[in-house]
Scaffold this motif. Structure first.
Motif, PDB file in Angstrom:
ATOM      1  N   LEU A 285      86.082   5.450 -25.043  1.00 46.12           N
ATOM      2  CA  LEU A 285      84.967   4.853 -24.310  1.00 46.12           C
ATOM      3  C   LEU A 285      84.288   5.905 -23.442  1.00 46.12           C
ATOM      4  O   LEU A 285      84.956   6.790 -22.888  1.00 46.12           O
ATOM      5  N   GLU A 286      82.973   5.782 -23.296  1.00 52.63           N
ATOM      6  CA  GLU A 286      82.211   6.656 -22.411  1.00 52.63           C
ATOM      7  C   GLU A 286      81.376   5.798 -21.466  1.00 52.63           C
ATOM      8  O   GLU A 286      80.766   4.807 -21.888  1.00 52.63           O
ATOM      9  N   PHE A 287      81.366   6.191 -20.199  1.00 53.30           N
ATOM     10  CA  PHE A 287      80.539   5.495 -19.219  1.00 53.30           C
ATOM     11  C   PHE A 287      79.129   6.059 -19.224  1.00 53.30           C
ATOM     12  O   PHE A 287      78.904   7.227 -19.534  1.00 53.30           O
ATOM     13  N   GLY A 288      78.177   5.214 -18.849  1.00 54.45           N
ATOM     14  CA  GLY A 288      76.788   5.635 -18.762  1.00 54.45           C
ATOM     15  C   GLY A 288      76.388   5.919 -17.335  1.00 54.45           C
ATOM     16  O   GLY A 288      77.221   6.036 -16.435  1.00 54.45           O
ATOM     17  N   LYS A 289      75.093   5.999 -17.110  1.00 60.14           N
ATOM     18  CA  LYS A 289      74.573   6.277 -15.776  1.00 60.14           C
ATOM     19  C   LYS A 289      74.873   5.108 -14.848  1.00 60.14           C
ATOM     20  O   LYS A 289      74.850   3.952 -15.246  1.00 60.14           O
ATOM     21  N   GLY A 290      75.134   5.427 -13.593  1.00 58.20           N
ATOM     22  CA  GLY A 290      75.392   4.399 -12.597  1.00 58.20           C
ATOM     23  C   GLY A 290      76.853   4.050 -12.414  1.00 58.20           C
ATOM     24  O   GLY A 290      77.189   3.195 -11.611  1.00 58.20           O
ATOM     25  N   ALA A 320      71.912  -9.545  -9.085  1.00 60.85           N
ATOM     26  CA  ALA A 320      73.251  -9.418  -9.660  1.00 60.85           C
ATOM     27  C   ALA A 320      73.929  -8.151  -9.187  1.00 60.85           C
ATOM     28  O   ALA A 320      73.311  -7.087  -9.127  1.00 60.85           O
ATOM     29  N   ILE A 321      75.201  -8.276  -8.791  1.00 60.46           N
ATOM     30  CA  ILE A 321      76.008  -7.087  -8.548  1.00 60.46           C
ATOM     31  C   ILE A 321      76.156  -6.370  -9.883  1.00 60.46           C
ATOM     32  O   ILE A 321      76.448  -6.996 -10.896  1.00 60.46           O
ATOM     33  N   PRO A 322      75.927  -5.057  -9.941  1.00 57.77           N
ATOM     34  CA  PRO A 322      75.882  -4.375 -11.231  1.00 57.77           C
ATOM     35  C   PRO A 322      77.193  -4.462 -11.997  1.00 57.77           C
ATOM     36  O   PRO A 322      78.273  -4.477 -11.424  1.00 57.77           O
ATOM     37  N   ALA A 323      77.068  -4.544 -13.314  1.00 55.12           N
ATOM     38  CA  ALA A 323      78.229  -4.551 -14.199  1.00 55.12           C
ATOM     39  C   ALA A 323      78.591  -3.118 -14.568  1.00 55.12           C
ATOM     40  O   ALA A 323      77.810  -2.192 -14.383  1.00 55.12           O
ATOM     41  N   SER A 324      79.814  -2.970 -15.087  1.00 56.41           N
ATOM     42  CA  SER A 324      80.282  -1.643 -15.470  1.00 56.41           C
ATOM     43  C   SER A 324      79.360  -1.045 -16.528  1.00 56.41           C
ATOM     44  O   SER A 324      79.169  -1.627 -17.594  1.00 56.41           O
ATOM     45  N   PRO A 325      78.745   0.128 -16.260  1.00 56.28           N
ATOM     46  CA  PRO A 325      77.818   0.733 -17.220  1.00 56.28           C
ATOM     47  C   PRO A 325      78.566   1.505 -18.304  1.00 56.28           C
ATOM     48  O   PRO A 325      79.338   2.417 -18.021  1.00 56.28           O
ATOM     49  N   ILE A 326      78.345   1.117 -19.545  1.00 60.45           N
ATOM     50  CA  ILE A 326      79.011   1.756 -20.684  1.00 60.45           C
ATOM     51  C   ILE A 326      77.961   2.388 -21.590  1.00 60.45           C
ATOM     52  O   ILE A 326      76.917   1.789 -21.855  1.00 60.45           O
ATOM     53  N   ASP A 327      78.225   3.567 -22.032  1.00 55.77           N
ATOM     54  CA  ASP A 327      77.373   4.239 -23.013  1.00 55.77           C
ATOM     55  C   ASP A 327      77.821   3.768 -24.395  1.00 55.77           C
ATOM     56  O   ASP A 327      78.737   4.325 -24.999  1.00 55.77           O
ATOM     57  N   TRP A 328      77.162   2.733 -24.896  1.00 56.00           N
ATOM     58  CA  TRP A 328      77.604   2.109 -26.137  1.00 56.00           C
ATOM     59  C   TRP A 328      77.430   3.025 -27.349  1.00 56.00           C
ATOM     60  O   TRP A 328      78.164   2.892 -28.331  1.00 56.00           O
ATOM     61  N   SER A 329      76.508   3.948 -27.267  1.00 58.23           N
ATOM     62  CA  SER A 329      76.282   4.833 -28.414  1.00 58.23           C
ATOM     63  C   SER A 329      77.431   5.813 -28.617  1.00 58.23           C
ATOM     64  O   SER A 329      77.540   6.443 -29.676  1.00 58.23           O
ATOM     65  N   ASN A 330      78.285   5.953 -27.599  1.00 60.16           N
ATOM     66  CA  ASN A 330      79.426   6.861 -27.698  1.00 60.16           C
ATOM     67  C   ASN A 330      80.753   6.161 -27.407  1.00 60.16           C
ATOM     68  O   ASN A 330      81.736   6.805 -27.056  1.00 60.16           O
ATOM     69  N   THR A 331      80.759   4.842 -27.529  1.00 59.74           N
ATOM     70  CA  THR A 331      81.967   4.052 -27.253  1.00 59.74           C
ATOM     71  C   THR A 331      82.445   3.364 -28.521  1.00 59.74           C
ATOM     72  O   THR A 331      81.691   2.640 -29.169  1.00 59.74           O
ATOM     73  N   VAL A 344      91.045  -5.966 -25.761  1.00 54.64           N
ATOM     74  CA  VAL A 344      90.082  -4.912 -26.065  1.00 54.64           C
ATOM     75  C   VAL A 344      89.579  -5.127 -27.491  1.00 54.64           C
ATOM     76  O   VAL A 344      90.263  -5.738 -28.323  1.00 54.64           O
ATOM     77  N   SER A 345      88.372  -4.637 -27.763  1.00 52.60           N
ATOM     78  CA  SER A 345      87.758  -4.838 -29.074  1.00 52.60           C
ATOM     79  C   SER A 345      87.102  -3.566 -29.577  1.00 52.60           C
ATOM     80  O   SER A 345      86.721  -2.682 -28.792  1.00 52.60           O
ATOM     81  N   ILE A 346      86.955  -3.503 -30.878  1.00 53.90           N
ATOM     82  CA  ILE A 346      86.272  -2.396 -31.530  1.00 53.90           C
ATOM     83  C   ILE A 346      84.760  -2.614 -31.417  1.00 53.90           C
ATOM     84  O   ILE A 346      84.273  -3.736 -31.616  1.00 53.90           O
ATOM     85  N   ASN A 347      84.025  -1.578 -31.103  1.00 50.86           N
ATOM     86  CA  ASN A 347      82.561  -1.657 -31.027  1.00 50.86           C
ATOM     87  C   ASN A 347      82.012  -1.567 -32.451  1.00 50.86           C
ATOM     88  O   ASN A 347      81.526  -0.539 -32.912  1.00 50.86           O
ATOM     89  N   LEU A 348      82.086  -2.704 -33.141  1.00 53.49           N
ATOM     90  CA  LEU A 348      81.904  -2.761 -34.590  1.00 53.49           C
ATOM     91  C   LEU A 348      80.438  -2.961 -34.979  1.00 53.49           C
ATOM     92  O   LEU A 348      79.736  -3.813 -34.416  1.00 53.49           O
ATOM     93  N   LYS A 349      79.993  -2.177 -35.945  1.00 56.80           N
ATOM     94  CA  LYS A 349      78.648  -2.364 -36.492  1.00 56.80           C
ATOM     95  C   LYS A 349      78.527  -3.761 -37.097  1.00 56.80           C
ATOM     96  O   LYS A 349      79.427  -4.251 -37.771  1.00 56.80           O
ATOM     97  N   ILE A 356      79.017   0.913 -33.324  1.00 54.67           N
ATOM     98  CA  ILE A 356      78.933   2.218 -33.983  1.00 54.67           C
ATOM     99  C   ILE A 356      80.061   2.435 -34.980  1.00 54.67           C
ATOM    100  O   ILE A 356      80.017   3.388 -35.759  1.00 54.67           O
ATOM    101  N   VAL A 357      81.076   1.581 -34.990  1.00 52.43           N
ATOM    102  CA  VAL A 357      82.235   1.765 -35.871  1.00 52.43           C
ATOM    103  C   VAL A 357      81.982   1.059 -37.198  1.00 52.43           C
ATOM    104  O   VAL A 357      81.689  -0.143 -37.230  1.00 52.43           O
ATOM    105  N   ASP A 358      82.091   1.801 -38.275  1.00 54.27           N
ATOM    106  CA  ASP A 358      81.904   1.240 -39.601  1.00 54.27           C
ATOM    107  C   ASP A 358      83.031   0.239 -39.901  1.00 54.27           C
ATOM    108  O   ASP A 358      84.202   0.527 -39.634  1.00 54.27           O
TER     109      ASP A 358
END
Length: 529
Positions: A285-290, A320-331, A344-349, A356-358
């Motif tokens: 997993l990769e976090f995004g900005k913020g 809204a109190i901000p949610a955890s920022p995730i960089d989905w393109s690299n997660t 936990v789950s796979i970030n499935l196409k 992003i996961v085939d």
């Protein structure tokens, strides 16, 4: 063997034998002790995940979570990026109350978590869980005015995270709310010709999240803290509930089946985790900005300050109190049970909005993640924070299995899989979190006294109540009929011609402002960070 006239189920949310035993042994819960002496008792195994927002829908449907589609406090819809608070309308299967209504039985559904918007049924409903203040919390709606005049029922409250390190003030609020709700329960039992009743107290769950060092013998600080004045005040709430139990039992007879239960248990916690940070550490997993700003208000003083500003400027439901920022393109893997970290789950196409996961790599990656999480160790203690890891099909089944978390996680003893600012750290204010082993005690004409001779599960209680009163189910239920409570030869009749399944679509029944208001209350209960 005669059948019971009525069934009353009394829930102490999250209560655990390891907490109750010392108080029972000390004679501090005489009414519960008397119920046990006259009836059957044992563990009642919760669902996986074991948090209340997943467990209570399972209780109400007699189905495991993949049968009703609720896995977290926020609703997951494939292809939709924003996740909204779940409501009663998120339950995608018929509940047992529909069957009781169809059988012309009058029900009381009082303060059961996730019963808002309040469902229509033959009987009376007090919505349970987290409720918006602007709308009626009862069915029928006119019941609210009657209660306001005769026996006012306080909604919400007992947000344990807002009382950080102020136990006495928190205990005081728990006792005050419990006392008022007790009066409401008694009033409705007295003024309703009921056949089936479910009454839930949630103060136990709230207390056990932050005050376990005072009441749980396995907590390292128990030996010292259990002797304190604060510990006596905590036990006082349980004694208050025990006194209330006696009042409820006065409103039943020996011909009624009474079940005392909890939707899950609680274990002592001294260490906390953030599953997204563990996944980042493992390279999934990769976090995004913020992410830095989010971490400042995730837990501890920053969170308390943020909530105070929301109160002062009346921002609830507006910002809204901000949610955890995730960089989905690299997660590749993310936490899909955000409330407790239990999945936990796979970030499935094709399934996730930014997948992003085939799909052809799904099984290989899931096996790899399961191995990596199983091998992960707390850098400070060397212990494994995750006690068990299940592939979803190992513990779940049903038409909504596809949307279930791909891996389900059970925390190890003394660990919570949420409530941390960093990857793993010492628990701060949190001192307890859920475990599977809840409780059940039962008395009635068909109950065989003594330790339960069969394994009871939460999903068994509804079908057992239906079978006891001869109510047929319009849909198959996963739960079994507990013979120890109703006798041999008593079964649940399933007749699918009686009704149609619950809708699988539709909105949550909340306005945008109500969604924000509920989400903020959930943060106060520690379910959303």
């Amino acid at each position: 063997m005669s059948k019971p006239n009525r069934v009353l189920i009394i829930g102490w949310d999250g209560v655990d034998w390891k907490i109750l035993r010392p108080m029972l042994d000390a004679g501090e819960l005489p009414n519960l002790a008397s119920l046990m002496q006259r009836g059957a008792y044992g563990d009642c195994l919760s669902t996986v995940p074991s948090h209340s927002w997943c467990a209570w829908p399972s209780f109400m449907t007699g189905l495991n979570p993949a049968g009703h589609g609720v896995f977290d406090i926020l609703e997951h819809k494939p292809g939709v990026s924003r996740r909204l608070p779940i409501t009663y309308r998120s339950i995608k299967a018929p509940t047992i109350f529909e069957d009781f209504t169809r059988a012309d039985k009058t029900s009381l559904a009082l303060n059961i978590p996730l019963t808002f918007p309040t469902p229509e049924m033959k009987g009376k409903v007090i919505g349970g869980g987290v409720l918006p203040a602007s709308r009626s919390y009862t069915y029928p709606t006119e019941l609210q005015k009657e209660l306001d005049d005769k026996a006012p029922f306080p909604i919400n409250g007992m947000s344990w995270t807002t009382y950080r390190n102020r136990p006495d003030a928190f205990i005081k609020e728990c006792a005050e709310i419990t006392a008022k709700r007790q009066k409401t329960f008694e009033y409705l039992l007295d003024t309703t010709e009921w056949d089936f009743g479910v009454l839930v107290y949630v103060s136990t769950d709230r207390i056990q999240h932050c005050l376990m060092e005072y009441i749980h013998p396995e907590h390292p600080a128990y030996a010292e803290m259990s002797k304190s004045e604060t510990a006596a005040k905590v036990r006082g709430v349980y004694q208050q509930l025990d006194t209330g139990l006696a009042e409820l039992l006065k409103r039943t007879t020996d011909d009624d089946l009474v079940m005392f239960m909890s939707d899950h248990g609680h274990q002592a916690c001294t260490r906390t985790c953030t599953m997204d940070r563990i996944l980042k550490h493992l390279g999934y997993l990769e976090f995004g900005k913020g992410s830095f700003a989010f971490d400042l208000i995730r837990w501890g003083p920053g969170r308390r300050i943020a909530r105070r500003l929301y109160d002062i400027f009346k921002l609830h439901g507006k910002i809204a109190i901000p949610a955890s920022p995730i960089d989905w393109s690299n997660t590749r893997v993310y936490t899909s049970v955000v409330s407790t970290g239990e999945g936990v789950s796979i970030n499935l196409k094709g399934r996730e909005p930014g997948g992003i996961v085939d799909p052809k790599d799904y099984e290989k990656l899931r096996d790899e993640v399961a191995d990596a999480l199983g091998a992960f160790r707390d850098p400070q203690t060397g212990d494994a924070p995750i006690g068990k890891i299940y592939r979803k099909e190992e513990v779940l089944s049903g038409k909504f299995l596809d949307t279930a978390p791909d891996l389900l996680l059970v925390p190890a003893p003394f660990y919570s899989l949420t409530h941390a600012r960093t990857m793993v750290e010492a628990a701060d204010w949190l001192s307890g979190d859920h475990r599977l082993e809840g409780v059940v005690v039962a008395t009635g004409p068909g109950v065989k006294p003594g330790p339960l001779e069969e394994t009871a599960e939460l999903i068994d209680l509804g079908p057992t109540a239906m079978a006891a009163l001869g109510v047929a189910s319009a849909t198959p239920r996963d739960g079994k009929v507990l013979r120890s409570l109703v006798g041999e030869g008593v079964g649940l009749t399933v007749d699918e011609s009686l009704g149609t399944p619950a809708s699988e679509a539709g909105d949550a029944g909340l306005s945008q402002d109500e969604e924000g208001e509920i989400e903020d209350h959930l943060r106060g209960l520690g379910y959303v960070e």
